[in-house]
Design an enzyme around this catalytic site. Structure first.
Site, mmCIF file in Angstrom:
data_model
loop_
_atom_site.group_PDB
_atom_site.id
_atom_site.type_symbol
_atom_site.label_atom_id
_atom_site.label_comp_id
_atom_site.label_asym_id
_atom_site.label_seq_id
_atom_site.Cartn_x
_atom_site.Cartn_y
_atom_site.Cartn_z
ATOM 1 N N CYS A 7 0.865 -1.186 0.000
ATOM 2 C CA CYS A 7 0.000 0.000 0.000
ATOM 3 C C CYS A 7 0.896 1.228 0.000
ATOM 4 C CB CYS A 7 -0.988 -0.024 1.170
ATOM 5 S SG CYS A 7 -0.214 0.014 2.800
ATOM 6 N N ASN A 10 2.376 1.484 4.294
ATOM 7 C CA ASN A 10 2.680 0.222 4.989
ATOM 8 C C ASN A 10 2.390 0.313 6.484
ATOM 9 O OD1 ASN A 10 5.585 -1.974 5.507
ATOM 10 N ND2 ASN A 10 3.482 -2.544 5.133
ATOM 11 N N CYS A 12 -1.375 0.961 7.386
ATOM 12 C CA CYS A 12 -2.817 0.711 7.550
ATOM 13 C C CYS A 12 -3.280 -0.560 6.821
ATOM 14 C CB CYS A 12 -3.635 1.898 7.061
ATOM 15 S SG CYS A 12 -3.337 3.425 7.970
ATOM 16 N N ARG A 13 -3.273 -0.529 5.474
ATOM 17 C CA ARG A 13 -3.888 -1.625 4.716
ATOM 18 C C ARG A 13 -2.991 -2.841 4.546
ATOM 19 N NH1 ARG A 13 -5.111 2.083 -0.302
ATOM 20 N NH2 ARG A 13 -3.200 2.987 0.563
ATOM 21 N N SER A 14 -1.762 -2.638 4.060
ATOM 22 C CA SER A 14 -0.935 -3.821 3.770
ATOM 23 C C SER A 14 -0.515 -4.604 5.018
ATOM 24 C CB SER A 14 0.263 -3.478 2.873
ATOM 25 O OG SER A 14 1.114 -2.540 3.468
ATOM 26 N N ASP A 122 -7.959 3.881 1.040
ATOM 27 C CA ASP A 122 -7.026 4.316 2.064
ATOM 28 C C ASP A 122 -7.793 4.838 3.294
ATOM 29 O OD1 ASP A 122 -5.097 5.516 3.569
ATOM 30 O OD2 ASP A 122 -4.293 6.762 1.958
HETATM 31 P P1 4NP Z 1 -1.713 2.883 4.044
HETATM 32 O O1 4NP Z 1 -2.314 4.249 4.608
HETATM 33 O O2 4NP Z 1 -1.184 3.159 2.669
HETATM 34 O O3 4NP Z 1 -2.887 1.967 4.025
HETATM 35 O O4 4NP Z 1 -0.632 2.458 5.017
HETATM 36 C C1 4NP Z 1 -1.567 5.424 4.622
HETATM 37 C C2 4NP Z 1 -0.721 5.679 5.655
HETATM 38 C C3 4NP Z 1 0.006 6.860 5.689
HETATM 39 C C4 4NP Z 1 -0.141 7.785 4.672
HETATM 40 C C5 4NP Z 1 -0.980 7.508 3.608
HETATM 41 C C6 4NP Z 1 -1.702 6.334 3.586
HETATM 42 N N1 4NP Z 1 0.595 9.005 4.698
HETATM 43 O O5 4NP Z 1 0.429 9.816 3.778
HETATM 44 O O6 4NP Z 1 1.389 9.214 5.623
#
Ligand code: 4NP
Length: 153
Positions: A7, A10, A12-14, A122
């Site tokens: 994702c 790294n 939240c989702r992955s 996201d």
């Molecule tokens: P993820 O979510 O891609 O599911 O881990 C996010 C976590 C952090 C950010 C964006 C999406 N960020 O912009 O910091």
């Protein structure tokens, strides 16, 4: 088979996808699961507390995971590289060094057999309800992936 869930951050989702797929593969030997992000902003950090919480409610502990950015080597090391959304898919395809590497990259929901184009949204700027929805999508997709994946040769 080695699966890499990817994702943006790294956190939240992955990490959820890694934890859930690893949990469901338990007993199907020979499969490995890891996760990575496209950015290194959260590198070295544990998953988002909201992801840890929703996984823990389903009996899965992801708190020991640490975020990392995708590496060039990942495109050789892993057999299947799964992007959580279309933007990540495009960026992964752009970073792959050969057509063999590009062939390993799929949209996670497509790979699981859901209709084309499905993103895992996201949830970073969302609330607990968004994390719950993300968990449900990931859980259903991972169940399908496990059903469609035989034992490792
Ligand atoms: P993820 O979510 O891609 O599911 O881990 C996010 C976590 C952090 C950010 C964006 C999406 N960020 O912009 O910091």
């Amino acid at each position: 088979m080695k699966f890499l869930m990817v994702c943006l951050g790294n956190i939240c989702r992955s990490p959820l996808a890694e934890g859930v797929l690893d949990h469901k593969f338990d007993g199907k030997t020979g499969h490995e699961v890891d996760s990575a992000g496209m950015i290194d902003y959260h590198a070295g950090n544990p998953p988002d507390p909201r992801s840890i919480e929703v996984a823990s409610r389903h009996g899965i502990d992801i708190s020991g995971q640490r975020a990392r950015r995708i590496r060039t080597d990942d495109f050789d090391e892993f057999d299947v590289i799964l992007a959580m959304d279309q933007e990540v898919l495009r960026d992964l395809q752009a970073q792959a060094g050969s057509s063999g590497q590009r062939q390993k990259i799929h949209l996670f929901m497509d790979y699981a057999g859901f209709p084309a184009g499905g993103n895992v949204p996201d949830p970073y700027y969302g609330n607990a309800g968004h994390f719950k929805d993300v968990y449900r999508m990931i859980d259903e997709a991972c169940a399908r992936i496990v059903r469609n994946t035989g034992p490792s040769p």
